[in-house]
Design a protein around this motif. Structure first.
Motif, PDB file in Angstrom:
ATOM      1  N   MET A   1      11.666  -6.451  30.178  1.00 56.05           N
ATOM      2  CA  MET A   1      12.912  -5.694  30.330  1.00 56.05           C
ATOM      3  C   MET A   1      12.883  -4.457  29.438  1.00 56.05           C
ATOM      4  O   MET A   1      12.338  -4.483  28.350  1.00 56.05           O
ATOM      5  CB  MET A   1      14.114  -6.569  29.960  1.00 56.05           C
ATOM      6  N   CYS A   2      13.514  -3.374  29.941  1.00 55.57           N
ATOM      7  CA  CYS A   2      13.529  -2.104  29.211  1.00 55.57           C
ATOM      8  C   CYS A   2      14.349  -2.226  27.934  1.00 55.57           C
ATOM      9  O   CYS A   2      15.483  -2.711  27.952  1.00 55.57           O
ATOM     10  CB  CYS A   2      14.113  -1.015  30.118  1.00 55.57           C
ATOM     11  N   GLN A   3      13.773  -1.785  26.800  1.00 56.49           N
ATOM     12  CA  GLN A   3      14.477  -1.800  25.524  1.00 56.49           C
ATOM     13  C   GLN A   3      14.778  -0.397  25.016  1.00 56.49           C
ATOM     14  O   GLN A   3      15.580  -0.225  24.105  1.00 56.49           O
ATOM     15  CB  GLN A   3      13.659  -2.559  24.484  1.00 56.49           C
ATOM     16  N   GLU A   4      14.134   0.621  25.595  1.00 57.70           N
ATOM     17  CA  GLU A   4      14.363   2.002  25.172  1.00 57.70           C
ATOM     18  C   GLU A   4      14.429   2.889  26.405  1.00 57.70           C
ATOM     19  O   GLU A   4      13.585   2.797  27.301  1.00 57.70           O
ATOM     20  CB  GLU A   4      13.232   2.465  24.256  1.00 57.70           C
ATOM     21  N   LEU A   5      15.453   3.774  26.451  1.00 56.38           N
ATOM     22  CA  LEU A   5      15.677   4.605  27.628  1.00 56.38           C
ATOM     23  C   LEU A   5      16.037   6.015  27.189  1.00 56.38           C
ATOM     24  O   LEU A   5      16.953   6.216  26.392  1.00 56.38           O
ATOM     25  CB  LEU A   5      16.805   4.021  28.486  1.00 56.38           C
ATOM     26  N   ASN A   6      15.279   7.020  27.694  1.00 55.44           N
ATOM     27  CA  ASN A   6      15.543   8.429  27.407  1.00 55.44           C
ATOM     28  C   ASN A   6      15.866   9.145  28.716  1.00 55.44           C
ATOM     29  O   ASN A   6      15.029   9.200  29.618  1.00 55.44           O
ATOM     30  CB  ASN A   6      14.313   9.091  26.762  1.00 55.44           C
ATOM     31  N   LEU A   7      17.082   9.686  28.816  1.00 56.02           N
ATOM     32  CA  LEU A   7      17.531  10.407  30.006  1.00 56.02           C
ATOM     33  C   LEU A   7      17.876  11.832  29.604  1.00 56.02           C
ATOM     34  O   LEU A   7      19.011  12.146  29.270  1.00 56.02           O
ATOM     35  CB  LEU A   7      18.765   9.714  30.615  1.00 56.02           C
ATOM     36  N   MET A   8      16.865  12.710  29.589  1.00 52.72           N
ATOM     37  CA  MET A   8      17.051  14.064  29.075  1.00 52.72           C
ATOM     38  C   MET A   8      17.468  15.019  30.201  1.00 52.72           C
ATOM     39  O   MET A   8      16.795  15.978  30.537  1.00 52.72           O
ATOM     40  CB  MET A   8      15.782  14.539  28.380  1.00 52.72           C
ATOM     41  N   PHE A   9      18.640  14.722  30.813  1.00 50.62           N
ATOM     42  CA  PHE A   9      19.217  15.616  31.815  1.00 50.62           C
ATOM     43  C   PHE A   9      20.731  15.479  31.772  1.00 50.62           C
ATOM     44  O   PHE A   9      21.289  14.668  31.020  1.00 50.62           O
ATOM     45  CB  PHE A   9      18.675  15.313  33.222  1.00 50.62           C
ATOM     46  N   ASP A  10      21.432  16.271  32.566  1.00 50.86           N
ATOM     47  CA  ASP A  10      22.893  16.344  32.542  1.00 50.86           C
ATOM     48  C   ASP A  10      23.475  15.209  33.374  1.00 50.86           C
ATOM     49  O   ASP A  10      23.503  15.260  34.607  1.00 50.86           O
ATOM     50  CB  ASP A  10      23.337  17.709  33.089  1.00 50.86           C
ATOM     51  N   LEU A  11      23.987  14.170  32.694  1.00 54.45           N
ATOM     52  CA  LEU A  11      24.543  13.023  33.410  1.00 54.45           C
ATOM     53  C   LEU A  11      25.902  13.324  34.023  1.00 54.45           C
ATOM     54  O   LEU A  11      26.409  12.541  34.818  1.00 54.45           O
ATOM     55  CB  LEU A  11      24.664  11.821  32.472  1.00 54.45           C
ATOM     56  N   ALA A  24      26.532  -1.027  34.389  1.00 54.30           N
ATOM     57  CA  ALA A  24      26.646  -2.469  34.558  1.00 54.30           C
ATOM     58  C   ALA A  24      25.298  -3.100  34.893  1.00 54.30           C
ATOM     59  O   ALA A  24      25.085  -4.292  34.672  1.00 54.30           O
ATOM     60  CB  ALA A  24      27.660  -2.780  35.661  1.00 54.30           C
ATOM     61  N   LEU A  25      24.380  -2.270  35.405  1.00 53.40           N
ATOM     62  CA  LEU A  25      23.052  -2.758  35.756  1.00 53.40           C
ATOM     63  C   LEU A  25      22.058  -2.660  34.599  1.00 53.40           C
ATOM     64  O   LEU A  25      20.928  -3.119  34.714  1.00 53.40           O
ATOM     65  CB  LEU A  25      22.505  -1.965  36.954  1.00 53.40           C
ATOM     66  N   ALA A  26      22.485  -2.050  33.492  1.00 52.61           N
ATOM     67  CA  ALA A  26      21.571  -1.849  32.363  1.00 52.61           C
ATOM     68  C   ALA A  26      21.211  -3.181  31.714  1.00 52.61           C
ATOM     69  O   ALA A  26      22.019  -4.120  31.678  1.00 52.61           O
ATOM     70  CB  ALA A  26      22.209  -0.919  31.334  1.00 52.61           C
ATOM     71  N   SER A  27      20.001  -3.249  31.207  1.00 55.37           N
ATOM     72  CA  SER A  27      19.527  -4.467  30.557  1.00 55.37           C
ATOM     73  C   SER A  27      20.337  -4.773  29.304  1.00 55.37           C
ATOM     74  O   SER A  27      20.661  -3.876  28.514  1.00 55.37           O
ATOM     75  CB  SER A  27      18.045  -4.303  30.180  1.00 55.37           C
ATOM     76  N   GLU A  28      20.667  -6.036  29.112  1.00 56.18           N
ATOM     77  CA  GLU A  28      21.369  -6.443  27.901  1.00 56.18           C
ATOM     78  C   GLU A  28      20.487  -6.314  26.662  1.00 56.18           C
ATOM     79  O   GLU A  28      20.981  -6.342  25.541  1.00 56.18           O
ATOM     80  CB  GLU A  28      21.858  -7.884  28.040  1.00 56.18           C
ATOM     81  N   SER A  63      30.862  -6.858  27.768  1.00 60.29           N
ATOM     82  CA  SER A  63      30.497  -5.689  26.972  1.00 60.29           C
ATOM     83  C   SER A  63      29.267  -5.007  27.554  1.00 60.29           C
ATOM     84  O   SER A  63      28.305  -5.665  27.949  1.00 60.29           O
ATOM     85  CB  SER A  63      30.214  -6.111  25.529  1.00 60.29           C
ATOM     86  N   ILE A  64      29.319  -3.682  27.648  1.00 55.63           N
ATOM     87  CA  ILE A  64      28.179  -2.913  28.112  1.00 55.63           C
ATOM     88  C   ILE A  64      27.292  -2.580  26.907  1.00 55.63           C
ATOM     89  O   ILE A  64      27.777  -2.242  25.836  1.00 55.63           O
ATOM     90  CB  ILE A  64      28.650  -1.627  28.821  1.00 55.63           C
ATOM     91  N   LEU A  65      25.995  -2.695  27.087  1.00 58.58           N
ATOM     92  CA  LEU A  65      25.008  -2.420  26.038  1.00 58.58           C
ATOM     93  C   LEU A  65      25.296  -3.235  24.762  1.00 58.58           C
ATOM     94  O   LEU A  65      25.460  -2.671  23.676  1.00 58.58           O
ATOM     95  CB  LEU A  65      24.970  -0.926  25.709  1.00 58.58           C
TER      96      LEU A  65
END
Length: 446
Positions: A1-11, A24-28, A63-65
């Protein structure tokens, strides 16, 4: 499961109706999240998923994240809702080549922030030109769990902030006051009541002198000390020899103009079992080859040495470092992984003969003036494919000032270049290329 996420764009380009569904789909198990840009409204939904939920008003949403430890966001504005769960806060206004400031934030803003952030463990503030001692003092007294404090360009920060710091319950371990020009020796004398200090960055504090070093010498747990452009002398450096030098891993005195060769001898002569691995002696106009010779004789296991812009450093220093042995079982220059000689006044083409194999077997970063002889520089790069040669004055390696998480040293490839040469036996061709380049250079000089 992903433990680190980098989203370098305009969300903010995402539809808000879909945003909560995405998280809600993000890994706990996600512990680190970095986002290039996100609106404050979306951050509120991220940190407080129940806010604005009307579909199921009586249902408690999970809880999220839940495992998040590091959150790095570029937001349009900061609201009270965003503060609640944060333990680590960094608010820095800066540009790459210009000093910029938060001109609308004053002590009241810091007071309101401290009220919402009482559980903060680390705080980094940069460019708050209107915040005075009152604002900074509020942080020290309100955030009882604080152990990392970093202030840069604190133009109104003075000694008064630390006047009664001993009365607080703080146990600071990482402190940085970079370019806080109003601080003097009195502030450091008060600050060292935090005897567990491990990182102390005072770069650009030009009013600090030998009395500050006398106070710092009592910090027996100190690992990193940075004193660039301060007013210290050889007398002050001598204070470090009694206690703190045995624990230091990194020391920087770049731009401390009053230091001479004597600072090397008083610091290292007779010292044993030192842990020092990073030493920055750049921009010291009175440091000469004699100082480097004394350093080489001390056998300190330095892996990173910066000597850039020292006009009296020349070929003798390179020869001394190439011949340096930390212990009798390892090769010449065996510990050196980074050597910065950019714009040293006495470096000539002779030095490049000492930068070849088998000297400096694990050297990974080298800073030199490319204008010496481009052919020799290029030949050296071919001769040592694992060596990064910088010729344009760029800083080598990573910036230790941004590394305040307790990890002091850089990660390097574990490949032992000397062992590889011995196994492959490819000594001849590359050395011949460098010798040809040397011969061509000699012809040009004649």
């Amino acid at each position: 499961m992903c433990q680190e996420l980098n989203l370098m764009f305009d969300l903010s380009l995402f539809l808000r109706n879909n945003f909560a569904r995405v998280w809600a789909l993000a890994s706990e198990k996600l512990t680190s999240l970095e986002i290039g840009y996100i609106s404050s409204v979306m951050v509120t939904e991220l940190l407080s998923p129940n806010v604005g939920s009307h579909q199921y008003p009586n249902q408690i949403q999970p809880s999220i994240l839940p495992s998040i430890q590091k959150l790095s966001l570029a937001v349009d504005c900061i609201t009270d809702t965003m503060h609640g769960r944060l333990k680590h806060l960094s608010l820095v206004r800066s540009q790459e080549f210009l000093s910029t400031y938060f001109k609308r934030v004053n002590d009241l803003g810091i007071l309101l922030m401290a009220d919402k952030c009482a559980n903060m463990e680390s705080i980094c503030l940069g460019g708050f030109c209107r915040v005075t001692d009152s604002g900074y003092k509020t942080i020290l007294h309100a955030c009882s769990s604080l152990y990392k404090l970093k202030v840069c360009h604190g133009s109104q920060l003075t000694d008064l902030v630390f006047h009664d710091i001993a009365a607080t319950s703080l146990s600071l371990t990482h402190v940085s006051f970079r370019w806080c020009n109003l601080l003097t020796n009195h502030a450091i004398r008060s600050l060292v009541c935090n005897t567990d200090l491990k990182v102390l960055d005072l770069r650009g504090c030009k009013n600090l002198g030998d009395e500050a070093l006398h106070a710092i010498s009592s910090l027996c747990e100190l690992k990193m000390l940075q004193l660039d452009n301060s007013d210290i002398t050889d007398v002050g450096i001598a204070y470090l020899r009694h206690g703190v030098i045995s624990s230091l891993i990194s020391l920087s005195v770049r731009g401390c103009k009053k230091l001479t060769d004597k600072c090397i001898s008083v610091l290292f002569d007779g010292s044993s079992k030192l842990q020092l691995q990073e030493l920055d002696l750049s921009n010291l106009p009175n440091l000469s080859d004699n100082g480097v010779l004394a350093l080489a004789k001390s056998r300190v296991p330095i892996s990173e040495l910066r000597l850039r812009q020292c006009p009296l450093i020349g070929d003798t220093s390179v020869m001394a470092l190439a011949s340096m042995q930390v212990d009798d079982e390892r090769g010449h220059g065996s510990n050196m992984r980074l050597l910065d000689l950019y714009n040293c006044g006495g470096i000539t083409q002779l030095s490049f003969r000492w930068l070849k194999k088998p000297y400096f077997p694990i050297l990974r970063w080298l800073g030199v003036m490319g204008s010496l002889n481009r052919d020799i520089v290029d030949a050296l790069a071919r001769n040592r494919p694992y060596l990064h040669v910088a010729c344009h004055g760029e800083e080598l390696g990573t910036n230790p000032w941004n590394n305040l998480d307790g990890s002091y040293m850089h990660d390097y490839e574990e490949l032992d270049e000397l062992e590889q040469w011995l196994q492959e036996g490819e000594w001849g061709s590359d050395d011949e290329q460098m010798e040809d380049a040397d011969d061509d250079a000699d012809v040009v000089m004649e």
